[in-house]
Scaffold this motif. Structure first.
Motif, PDB file in Angstrom:
ATOM      1  N   ARG A   1       8.830   2.020 -12.456  1.00  0.00           N
ATOM      2  CA  ARG A   1       8.793   0.800 -11.632  1.00  0.00           C
ATOM      3  C   ARG A   1       7.404   0.628 -11.021  1.00  0.00           C
ATOM      4  O   ARG A   1       6.589  -0.141 -11.505  1.00  0.00           O
ATOM      5  CB  ARG A   1       9.888   0.878 -10.559  1.00  0.00           C
ATOM      6  CG  ARG A   1      10.184  -0.467  -9.918  1.00  0.00           C
ATOM      7  CD  ARG A   1       9.229  -0.858  -8.809  1.00  0.00           C
ATOM      8  NE  ARG A   1       9.235   0.082  -7.694  1.00  0.00           N
ATOM      9  CZ  ARG A   1       8.353   0.031  -6.699  1.00  0.00           C
ATOM     10  NH1 ARG A   1       7.392  -0.882  -6.673  1.00  0.00           N
ATOM     11  NH2 ARG A   1       8.405   0.909  -5.722  1.00  0.00           N
ATOM     12  N   ASP A   2       7.061   1.421  -9.993  1.00  0.00           N
ATOM     13  CA  ASP A   2       5.773   1.231  -9.325  1.00  0.00           C
ATOM     14  C   ASP A   2       4.623   1.509 -10.301  1.00  0.00           C
ATOM     15  O   ASP A   2       3.634   0.780 -10.345  1.00  0.00           O
ATOM     16  CB  ASP A   2       5.678   2.202  -8.131  1.00  0.00           C
ATOM     17  CG  ASP A   2       5.020   1.559  -6.926  1.00  0.00           C
ATOM     18  OD1 ASP A   2       4.512   0.444  -7.073  1.00  0.00           O
ATOM     19  OD2 ASP A   2       5.004   2.176  -5.844  1.00  0.00           O
TER      20      ASP A   2
ATOM     21  N   SER B   1      13.557   0.193   2.286  1.00  0.00           N
ATOM     22  CA  SER B   1      12.142   0.444   2.580  1.00  0.00           C
ATOM     23  C   SER B   1      11.598  -0.667   3.471  1.00  0.00           C
ATOM     24  O   SER B   1      11.564  -1.828   3.041  1.00  0.00           O
ATOM     25  CB  SER B   1      11.292   0.419   1.307  1.00  0.00           C
ATOM     26  OG  SER B   1      11.537   1.523   0.509  1.00  0.00           O
TER      27      SER B   1
ATOM     28  N   GLU C   1       8.775  -2.100   3.772  1.00  0.00           N
ATOM     29  CA  GLU C   1       7.539  -2.034   2.991  1.00  0.00           C
ATOM     30  C   GLU C   1       6.349  -2.228   3.914  1.00  0.00           C
ATOM     31  O   GLU C   1       6.429  -2.989   4.880  1.00  0.00           O
ATOM     32  CB  GLU C   1       7.590  -3.119   1.898  1.00  0.00           C
ATOM     33  CG  GLU C   1       6.607  -2.897   0.767  1.00  0.00           C
ATOM     34  CD  GLU C   1       5.463  -3.891   0.767  1.00  0.00           C
ATOM     35  OE1 GLU C   1       5.097  -4.389   1.855  1.00  0.00           O
ATOM     36  OE2 GLU C   1       4.943  -4.164  -0.333  1.00  0.00           O
TER      37      GLU C   1
ATOM     38  N   PRO D   1       7.289   3.693   3.269  1.00  0.00           N
ATOM     39  CA  PRO D   1       6.121   3.663   2.374  1.00  0.00           C
ATOM     40  C   PRO D   1       4.776   3.604   3.099  1.00  0.00           C
ATOM     41  O   PRO D   1       4.603   2.873   4.069  1.00  0.00           O
ATOM     42  CB  PRO D   1       6.325   2.378   1.568  1.00  0.00           C
ATOM     43  CG  PRO D   1       7.699   1.914   1.849  1.00  0.00           C
ATOM     44  CD  PRO D   1       8.084   2.462   3.189  1.00  0.00           C
TER      45      PRO D   1
ATOM     46  N   THR E   1       2.392   2.090   1.923  1.00  0.00           N
ATOM     47  CA  THR E   1       2.183   1.106   0.849  1.00  0.00           C
ATOM     48  C   THR E   1       0.717   0.992   0.484  1.00  0.00           C
ATOM     49  O   THR E   1       0.331   0.969  -0.679  1.00  0.00           O
ATOM     50  CB  THR E   1       2.733  -0.261   1.306  1.00  0.00           C
ATOM     51  OG1 THR E   1       4.096  -0.066   1.649  1.00  0.00           O
ATOM     52  CG2 THR E   1       2.597  -1.314   0.246  1.00  0.00           C
TER      53      THR E   1
ATOM     54  N   HIS F   1       6.792   7.746   0.443  1.00  0.00           N
ATOM     55  CA  HIS F   1       6.312   6.990  -0.724  1.00  0.00           C
ATOM     56  C   HIS F   1       4.837   6.691  -0.432  1.00  0.00           C
ATOM     57  O   HIS F   1       4.516   5.682   0.168  1.00  0.00           O
ATOM     58  CB  HIS F   1       7.139   5.696  -0.860  1.00  0.00           C
ATOM     59  CG  HIS F   1       6.691   4.792  -1.969  1.00  0.00           C
ATOM     60  ND1 HIS F   1       7.426   4.593  -3.113  1.00  0.00           N
ATOM     61  CD2 HIS F   1       5.586   4.016  -2.110  1.00  0.00           C
ATOM     62  CE1 HIS F   1       6.800   3.738  -3.904  1.00  0.00           C
ATOM     63  NE2 HIS F   1       5.676   3.374  -3.311  1.00  0.00           N
TER      64      HIS F   1
ATOM     65  N   HIS G   1       0.777   6.102  -1.259  1.00  0.00           N
ATOM     66  CA  HIS G   1      -0.220   5.660  -2.243  1.00  0.00           C
ATOM     67  C   HIS G   1      -1.516   6.391  -1.914  1.00  0.00           C
ATOM     68  O   HIS G   1      -1.563   7.228  -0.999  1.00  0.00           O
ATOM     69  CB  HIS G   1      -0.345   4.138  -2.205  1.00  0.00           C
ATOM     70  CG  HIS G   1       0.761   3.455  -2.967  1.00  0.00           C
ATOM     71  ND1 HIS G   1       0.617   3.038  -4.263  1.00  0.00           N
ATOM     72  CD2 HIS G   1       2.038   3.152  -2.611  1.00  0.00           C
ATOM     73  CE1 HIS G   1       1.752   2.490  -4.684  1.00  0.00           C
ATOM     74  NE2 HIS G   1       2.655   2.549  -3.692  1.00  0.00           N
TER      75      HIS G   1
HETATM   76  O1  KIV Z   1       4.399   0.867  -2.000  1.00  0.00           O
HETATM   77  C1  KIV Z   1       5.441   0.332  -1.597  1.00  0.00           C
HETATM   78  O2  KIV Z   1       5.587  -0.011  -0.432  1.00  0.00           O
HETATM   79  C2  KIV Z   1       6.501   0.119  -2.554  1.00  0.00           C
HETATM   80  C3  KIV Z   1       7.806  -0.299  -1.994  1.00  0.00           C
HETATM   81  C4  KIV Z   1       8.423  -1.377  -2.751  1.00  0.00           C
HETATM   82  C5  KIV Z   1       8.669   0.906  -1.827  1.00  0.00           C
HETATM   83  O3  KIV Z   1       6.311   0.362  -3.718  1.00  0.00           O
END
Ligand code: KIV
Ligand code: ZN
Length: 565
Positions: A39-40, A176, A178, A212, A214, A245, A247
């Motif tokens: 997905r991501d 989430s 987000e 997240p 994000t 979650h 990044h």
């Molecule tokens: O990075 C993010 O916030 C997401 C959310 C949709 C979980 O991918």
């Protein structure tokens, strides 16, 4: 950046948590892992995966050991929808694996997501809405907190309602907020509580609250504070699974995750090798292998990391960088001489310790955090030779790759020759090139002196004395020489003396069978000291151990008397 540019940026507000506890914690067990590759990761690819590629990738994630896999955003496209259908209709989801789908808080999208999941045994429905001040102000046109919370609540209600229409499936709900990491903490908590009011989790029927990072705007310690704050303030903590979650915008996705685990999180979402939006998602391979390197089992099997990387590179059309932790081409390779020396000593010491012990010997090799073999890497690539390399590295290659165990005091002479050559060539030398250079320069050197034939006669009247009769060629002239001594080398030295060629003494000698050689051959090494004090080693390789010794002596002699000197 120029200072005129820097002035437009602002510090990231810290979290007030003076009694934070995470710095004193340790990671002692693995979290629940959820792969979000399909997905991501997939949504960040210039060319998203085809259904066939997603199926292959899904099978690989299952083989690795993931039990939660976010498979897509089925309401977003037909490809995503049909992929989920194929997983279900073709019975591709093992009993112990739960698929997860992402959806926004919009009814028709939620409805479509449930349609994609029809007939699945168990699934996680993952609802999200952006909650940060920036998103509220810009993307949602100055939406208030109330507006934003209402979106979450409404979404949660639809998720619960549609789930109730398919009671044959075991549903888990995930929410989430987000952009959590730049949402005011009290508001993120408010949204999570509002969603909990709708879903009514219990310790037996937990929900997942995914928080997240994000966009990674802040330092990992600030993210850890955010997570600890949430873990402390969320109500009914035993009814919720707190999920990370992260990044990697600041390059610290791994650190943010590891500190987030110290701060109390139970679950980690990420991707293989960190594929994902912009600089990517968290690289689960790194976090899991970091845990393994501290003796913590993770349930994820990366013992054949090269195959995983291969499927990843093919399906994602991305390349794993050479310095990527664990998986990169160069991460177990040492070019520097001192590192090579230490690694060689570490591996040799480990071999000795293991031979001497019946217990498991803990891994402790300088510069190698894990045993490369544990993730399917061989030792062959560990030591590579360029002009920065040293004697230890060259000796290691000759030993492991060519079966030649050079005497310690020979290492500097050979090492210097090889890395001078690499410097001259201006590039790395392969193991084959190193072997070839060694053979050409040090072994069986035949000019200006060569030994073509020899005979050893064990004298019966003098115990232990042998006579050596040899045919030599010196500067193109064949000659018969004879000498006696208490062994072949000694006898040959006396024969050379008789031929007027002895201006040296033998200072060291050793021989061994060549390991792994195709024919049974022996290697010998002789060190000579010239009358002027110079010490030089030569090598001989031959099917006869005696001839190998004579050739080694002749090689050393030739190195002391170079033809064009
Ligand atoms: O990075 C993010 O916030 C997401 C959310 C949709 C979980 O991918
Ligand atoms: Zn994400």
């Amino acid at each position: 950046m120029k200072s005129s540019s820097i002035s437009k940026y602002r510090p990231f507000p810290p979290v007030s948590l003076p009694d934070r506890t995470w710095p004193d914690q340790s990671i002692t067990r693995a979290p629940i892992w959820c792969s979000v590759d399909l997905r991501d990761g997939n949504q960040a690819l210039p060319t998203p995966m085809s259904i066939e590629e997603k199926l292959e990738y899904f099978d690989m994630l299952v083989r690795i050991g993931f039990t939660q896999i976010e498979v897509g955003f089925p309401s977003a496209s037909d490809t995503e929808f049909h992929f989920v259908r194929r997983l279900i209709e073709e019975n591709r989801i093992p009993e112990n694996v739960t698929i997860q789908v992402l959806v926004q808080a919009r009814e028709h999208l939620i409805q479509r997501s449930y349609e994609s999941l029809k007939g699945v045994k168990q699934a996680i429905v993952h609802l999200y809405n952006p909650t940060s001040t920036l998103q509220r102000r810009v993307t949602f046109h100055n939406a208030t907190r109330e507006d934003t919370r209402a979106i979450a609540v409404q979404g949660a209600q639809w998720v619960a309602q549609y789930a109730a229409l398919a009671p044959e499936t075991e549903w888990t709900f995930q929410y989430s907020p987000e952009s959590f990491s730049d949402t005011e903490l009290d508001f993120a908590l408010e949204c999570c509580h509002a969603v909990m009011d709708v879903w009514q989790p219990t310790p037996e029927k937990k929900i997942i609250l995914n928080l997240p990072n994000t966009v990674e705007w802040c330092l990992p310690n600030v993210h850890a504070d955010q997570i600890e704050w949430m873990c402390r303030n969320i109500r009914d903590r035993d009814s919720v699974i707190i999920s990370l979650h992260t990044h990697n915008d600041r390059g610290t996705g791994t650190a943010a995750t590891e500190l987030g685990l110290l701060a109390g999180a139970d679950r980690v979402e990420g991707t293989l090798f960190g594929n994902g939006e912009r600089t990517g998602n968290l690289d689960i391979v790194t976090v899991a292998l970091n845990m393994n390197s501290h003796g913590i089992p993770t349930g994820l099997d990366f013992s054949d990391l090269a195959s995983v990387r291969h499927v990843y590179e093919r399906c994602c059309r991305l390349v794993v960088p050479e310095r990527q932790p664990y998986a990169g081409e160069l991460v177990f390779t040492a070019f520097s001489g001192s590192h090579q020396d230490a690694i060689k000593k570490g591996l040799d010491r480990r071999d000795q310790d293991r031979a001497a012990s019946t217990e498991e010997v803990p891994w402790a090799v300088p510069y190698l955090t894990i045993d490369p073999q544990d993730i399917g890497r061989s030792y062959e690539a560990i030591i590579r030779i360029n002009s920065q390399s040293g004697k230890g590295g060259v000796a290691y290659i000759l030993d492991r790759e060519h079966g030649l165990d050079l005497p310690k005091t020979m290492h500097p002479q050979v090492g210097k020759f090889i890395y001078d050559l690499a410097d001259q060539w201006g590039r790395e030398m392969s193991a084959d090139e190193i072997g070839e250079a060694f053979h050409q320069h040090f072994a069986n050197v035949t000019s200006p002196l060569d030994v073509t034939e020899y005979e050893l006669i064990h004298l019966t009247d003098e115990r232990g004395v042998v006579e050596c009769r040899a045919t030599i060629i010196h500067q193109g002239e064949p000659k018969q020489i004879v000498g006696r001594g208490n062994g072949p080398i000694n006898a040959f030295v006396h024969a050379l003396e008789g031929g007027g060629l002895k201006d040296f003494k033998v200072t060291d000698y050793r021989s061994h069978a060549v390991r792994g050689g195709s024919d049974a051959s022996a290697a010998a090494y002789v060190q000579l000291q010239a009358d002027d004090g110079r010490l030089l080693w030569g090598a001989g390789i031959d099917s006869s151990i005696e001839m190998a010794g004579l050739r080694a002596l002749v090689s050393a002699w030739n190195l002391l008397h170079p033809a064009n000197a």
